[in-house]
Design a protein around this motif. Sequence first.
Motif, PDB file in Angstrom:
ATOM      1  N   LEU A  85       0.732  -1.378  -0.028  1.00 54.27           N
ATOM      2  CA  LEU A  85      -0.362  -0.667   0.302  1.00 54.27           C
ATOM      3  C   LEU A  85       0.851   1.057   0.017  1.00 54.27           C
ATOM      4  CD1 LEU A  85      -3.192   1.046   0.635  1.00 54.27           C
ATOM      5  CD2 LEU A  85      -2.467   1.342   2.603  1.00 54.27           C
ATOM      6  N   ILE A  86       0.846   2.038  -1.278  1.00 55.50           N
ATOM      7  CA  ILE A  86       1.440   3.106  -1.393  1.00 55.50           C
ATOM      8  C   ILE A  86       1.299   4.401  -1.729  1.00 55.50           C
ATOM      9  CG2 ILE A  86       3.821   1.879  -2.029  1.00 55.50           C
ATOM     10  CD1 ILE A  86       3.306   3.011  -4.649  1.00 55.50           C
ATOM     11  N   GLY A  87      -0.146   4.024  -1.580  1.00 52.84           N
ATOM     12  CA  GLY A  87      -0.971   5.715  -1.568  1.00 52.84           C
ATOM     13  C   GLY A  87      -2.280   6.090  -1.123  1.00 52.84           C
ATOM     14  N   TRP A  88      -2.754   6.768  -0.888  1.00 50.62           N
ATOM     15  CA  TRP A  88      -4.403   6.270   0.053  1.00 50.62           C
ATOM     16  C   TRP A  88      -4.305   8.161  -0.661  1.00 50.62           C
ATOM     17  CZ3 TRP A  88      -0.171   5.066   2.379  1.00 50.62           C
ATOM     18  CH2 TRP A  88       0.747   6.239   2.943  1.00 50.62           C
ATOM     19  N   GLY A  89      -6.174   8.267  -0.863  1.00 51.90           N
ATOM     20  CA  GLY A  89      -6.768   9.375  -0.454  1.00 51.90           C
ATOM     21  C   GLY A  89      -8.749   9.720  -0.772  1.00 51.90           C
ATOM     22  N   PHE A  90      -9.347  10.330  -0.166  1.00 55.07           N
ATOM     23  CA  PHE A  90     -10.254  10.838  -0.096  1.00 55.07           C
ATOM     24  C   PHE A  90     -10.772  11.621  -0.829  1.00 55.07           C
ATOM     25  CE2 PHE A  90     -11.357  12.432   3.959  1.00 55.07           C
ATOM     26  CZ  PHE A  90     -10.421  12.673   4.610  1.00 55.07           C
ATOM     27  N   TYR A  91     -12.279  12.344  -0.723  1.00 46.55           N
ATOM     28  CA  TYR A  91     -12.538  13.023  -1.122  1.00 46.55           C
ATOM     29  C   TYR A  91     -14.114  13.161  -0.641  1.00 46.55           C
ATOM     30  CZ  TYR A  91     -15.665  16.980  -3.732  1.00 46.55           C
ATOM     31  OH  TYR A  91     -16.182  17.210  -3.916  1.00 46.55           O
ATOM     32  N   VAL A  92     -14.522  13.938   0.069  1.00 48.61           N
ATOM     33  CA  VAL A  92     -15.941  14.081   0.303  1.00 48.61           C
ATOM     34  C   VAL A  92     -16.865  15.144  -0.145  1.00 48.61           C
ATOM     35  CG1 VAL A  92     -15.989  12.199   2.458  1.00 48.61           C
ATOM     36  CG2 VAL A  92     -15.700  14.560   3.298  1.00 48.61           C
ATOM     37  N   PRO A  93     -18.249  14.813  -0.312  1.00 48.05           N
ATOM     38  CA  PRO A  93     -18.528  15.818  -0.898  1.00 48.05           C
ATOM     39  C   PRO A  93     -19.146  17.332   0.857  1.00 48.05           C
ATOM     40  CG  PRO A  93     -20.642  14.194  -1.441  1.00 48.05           C
ATOM     41  CD  PRO A  93     -18.682  13.941  -0.582  1.00 48.05           C
ATOM     42  N   GLU A  94     -18.418  18.940   0.073  1.00 44.71           N
ATOM     43  CA  GLU A  94     -18.985  19.459   1.130  1.00 44.71           C
ATOM     44  C   GLU A  94     -20.083  19.628   1.912  1.00 44.71           C
ATOM     45  OE1 GLU A  94     -18.470  23.930  -1.002  1.00 44.71           O
ATOM     46  OE2 GLU A  94     -16.344  23.063  -2.156  1.00 44.71           O
ATOM     47  N   ALA A 128      -9.275   6.506  -2.403  1.00 49.06           N
ATOM     48  CA  ALA A 128      -9.012   5.565  -3.302  1.00 49.06           C
ATOM     49  C   ALA A 128      -7.662   4.911  -2.447  1.00 49.06           C
ATOM     50  CB  ALA A 128      -8.954   6.062  -4.669  1.00 49.06           C
ATOM     51  N   VAL A 129      -6.553   3.876  -2.858  1.00 48.05           N
ATOM     52  CA  VAL A 129      -5.510   3.317  -3.092  1.00 48.05           C
ATOM     53  C   VAL A 129      -4.791   3.382  -4.184  1.00 48.05           C
ATOM     54  CG1 VAL A 129      -6.227   2.331  -0.868  1.00 48.05           C
ATOM     55  CG2 VAL A 129      -6.355   0.768  -2.790  1.00 48.05           C
ATOM     56  N   ILE A 130      -3.411   3.211  -3.946  1.00 42.56           N
ATOM     57  CA  ILE A 130      -3.257   2.500  -5.006  1.00 42.56           C
ATOM     58  C   ILE A 130      -2.052   1.394  -4.523  1.00 42.56           C
ATOM     59  CG2 ILE A 130      -0.032   3.286  -6.241  1.00 42.56           C
ATOM     60  CD1 ILE A 130      -2.542   4.761  -6.776  1.00 42.56           C
ATOM     61  N   LEU A 131      -2.103   0.668  -5.102  1.00 43.07           N
ATOM     62  CA  LEU A 131      -1.447  -1.078  -5.017  1.00 43.07           C
ATOM     63  C   LEU A 131       0.329  -1.394  -5.420  1.00 43.07           C
ATOM     64  CD1 LEU A 131      -4.338  -2.492  -3.895  1.00 43.07           C
ATOM     65  CD2 LEU A 131      -2.351  -2.191  -2.557  1.00 43.07           C
ATOM     66  N   GLN A 132       1.445  -1.169  -4.828  1.00 41.61           N
ATOM     67  CA  GLN A 132       2.393  -1.225  -5.959  1.00 41.61           C
ATOM     68  C   GLN A 132       3.561  -2.897  -5.645  1.00 41.61           C
ATOM     69  OE1 GLN A 132       5.382   1.270  -6.365  1.00 41.61           O
ATOM     70  NE2 GLN A 132       4.499   1.547  -8.045  1.00 41.61           N
ATOM     71  N   ALA A 133       3.436  -3.330  -7.401  1.00 37.95           N
ATOM     72  CA  ALA A 133       4.422  -4.795  -6.515  1.00 37.95           C
ATOM     73  C   ALA A 133       5.967  -3.899  -5.972  1.00 37.95           C
ATOM     74  CB  ALA A 133       4.503  -5.433  -8.230  1.00 37.95           C
ATOM     75  N   SER A 134       6.611  -5.330  -4.638  1.00 34.02           N
ATOM     76  CA  SER A 134       7.560  -4.546  -3.938  1.00 34.02           C
ATOM     77  C   SER A 134       7.586  -5.921  -3.357  1.00 34.02           C
ATOM     78  CB  SER A 134       6.923  -3.411  -2.734  1.00 34.02           C
ATOM     79  OG  SER A 134       7.739  -3.520  -2.274  1.00 34.02           O
ATOM     80  N   GLU A 135       9.344  -6.094  -2.987  1.00 35.20           N
ATOM     81  CA  GLU A 135       9.752  -7.096  -1.899  1.00 35.20           C
ATOM     82  C   GLU A 135       9.750  -6.735  -1.186  1.00 35.20           C
ATOM     83  OE1 GLU A 135      13.568  -7.828  -3.601  1.00 35.20           O
ATOM     84  OE2 GLU A 135      13.060  -8.170  -4.993  1.00 35.20           O
ATOM     85  N   GLU A 136       8.796  -5.665  -0.190  1.00 34.79           N
ATOM     86  CA  GLU A 136       8.551  -5.155   1.238  1.00 34.79           C
ATOM     87  C   GLU A 136       7.274  -5.711   1.043  1.00 34.79           C
ATOM     88  OE1 GLU A 136       9.687  -2.374   3.056  1.00 34.79           O
ATOM     89  OE2 GLU A 136      11.600  -3.164   1.784  1.00 34.79           O
ATOM     90  N   ALA A 191      -3.905  10.328  -3.870  1.00 30.42           N
ATOM     91  CA  ALA A 191      -3.235   8.717  -3.389  1.00 30.42           C
ATOM     92  C   ALA A 191      -1.923   8.485  -4.264  1.00 30.42           C
ATOM     93  CB  ALA A 191      -4.217   7.771  -4.223  1.00 30.42           C
ATOM     94  N   ILE A 192      -2.003   9.678  -5.722  1.00 32.81           N
ATOM     95  CA  ILE A 192      -1.041   8.767  -6.724  1.00 32.81           C
ATOM     96  C   ILE A 192       0.169  10.518  -6.167  1.00 32.81           C
ATOM     97  CG2 ILE A 192       0.052   9.976  -9.634  1.00 32.81           C
ATOM     98  CD1 ILE A 192      -3.338   9.125  -9.356  1.00 32.81           C
ATOM     99  N   GLU A 193      -0.129  11.486  -5.070  1.00 36.42           N
ATOM    100  CA  GLU A 193       0.903  12.361  -4.921  1.00 36.42           C
ATOM    101  C   GLU A 193       1.372  11.962  -4.081  1.00 36.42           C
ATOM    102  OE1 GLU A 193      -0.934  16.072  -3.967  1.00 36.42           O
ATOM    103  OE2 GLU A 193       0.583  16.150  -2.405  1.00 36.42           O
ATOM    104  N   ILE A 194       0.124  10.650  -2.910  1.00 37.59           N
ATOM    105  CA  ILE A 194       1.312  10.861  -2.155  1.00 37.59           C
ATOM    106  C   ILE A 194       1.640   9.482  -2.653  1.00 37.59           C
ATOM    107  CG2 ILE A 194       1.124   8.668   0.279  1.00 37.59           C
ATOM    108  CD1 ILE A 194      -0.577  11.354   0.939  1.00 37.59           C
ATOM    109  N   ALA A 195       1.620   8.563  -3.201  1.00 35.93           N
ATOM    110  CA  ALA A 195       2.439   7.614  -3.657  1.00 35.93           C
ATOM    111  C   ALA A 195       3.790   7.745  -4.128  1.00 35.93           C
ATOM    112  CB  ALA A 195       1.728   6.450  -4.668  1.00 35.93           C
ATOM    113  N   GLY A 196       4.541   8.864  -4.804  1.00 37.05           N
ATOM    114  CA  GLY A 196       5.524   9.778  -5.403  1.00 37.05           C
ATOM    115  C   GLY A 196       5.424   8.596  -7.397  1.00 37.05           C
ATOM    116  N   ILE A 197       3.766   8.577  -7.198  1.00 37.09           N
ATOM    117  CA  ILE A 197       4.012   7.754  -8.637  1.00 37.09           C
ATOM    118  C   ILE A 197       3.476   8.995  -9.499  1.00 37.09           C
ATOM    119  CG2 ILE A 197       4.262   5.397  -7.596  1.00 37.09           C
ATOM    120  CD1 ILE A 197       0.562   5.420  -9.028  1.00 37.09           C
TER     121      ILE A 197
END
Length: 329
Positions: A5-14, A166-174, A63-69
């Motif tokens: 799990l390398i990224g996460w984010g959420f959005y809720v309406p105002e 949303a989340v970003i999942l990435q292949a890793s040896e971690e 999520a993309i920003e947090i993941a740095g991808i």
Amino acid sequence: MNSSLIGWGFYVPERIVTNKELESYIDTSDEWIQERSGIKERRFFKPGKDTVSTMAAEASKKAIEIAGIKTEDIDMIIMATLSPDYFFPGSGVLVQRLLGLKNIPAFDIRQQCSGFIYGLSLADQYIKTGACKTILLIGSEVQSGIMEISDRGRDIAVLFGDGAGAVILQASEEPGILSTHIHSDGEFAEELYMKNPGSINPDFVSKQMIDDGELLPYMNGRMVFKTAVQKFPEVIEEGLVQNGLSSNDIDLFIPHQANARITEFVREKLGLPEEKTVSNIHKYGNTTAATIPIALAESMEAGLLKKGDLLCLAAFGSGFTWGSAFIRI
Ligand code: UT7
């Protein structure tokens, strides 16, 4: 390879809709809603601004920003929703378009409250087989438009809300996803369902359905409750056994947010302290496929999880479907 799990984010309406506000449209009370479900307020989408796909895209960008991808690194989109923008195609392709991605597979899964866990399971298989490296998994719902904010629709209307995670999942040896267990039992499909509009009807959709209140979700609340409190502990135990762990090893438990009483029951059954159990239903109500990724993103932002921690996720809902996932952060 593991699915990390390398990224996460959420959005809720105002727009915040309090129980008090609902009291002005429905024969209900703040007291009843809080006592029976734990909900104080929820978010309702802004028509013309928020859709399932736009909210999903906002959560995904975070999520993309947090993941740095780079967005182009994503090689699959899995979208969990029961309230897609269109009857077809699904909202996954709309998110793909909003993110400016081309050609990669983007698809919807319809597993309702268990959608995010099913999505984790799918993503994990694609990553473990080497078919994909980076997967965007989303849960997003606009349910306020499907419900009827009236006495007739009150069983449902006071419980559900809108939002996306949303989340970003990435292949890793971690380390990453340790296990997923998913189940279903179609015997109970009609205990929590929305029959119309549907191809089971000769007319698909008709004025009669609207007049008769048949264009609304239905839930046998007590029955769903009883089954949920049985299935949550079962499927969590399944994961613990497979991983050779005990509930004492869990650092954070994020259950699907259907009812604070269900969460409390399961927490006690697992013997977990309150601080290891996430409950945000008081703020957002039940956002179906989005509850877990929203709570996960909030927990990450709040620093509730650190590297090496064991995260337990579990869900139960319409289908019936249910599942658990264990993730090493
Ligand atoms: O996320 C998908 C999975 N969903 C769930 O897991 C939800 C599971 N079920 C539940 O969370 C609970 O069953 C509910 C919150 C839906 C309902 O709580 P309950 O304690 O099971 O209440 P109930 O349905 O048995 O209703 C109790 C009373 C009834 O009146 P009587 O028959 O006792 O006179 C209802 O008519 O509350 C009445 N009621 C309401 N009163 C005020 C039902 N809905 C409302 C309402 N406001 N909105």
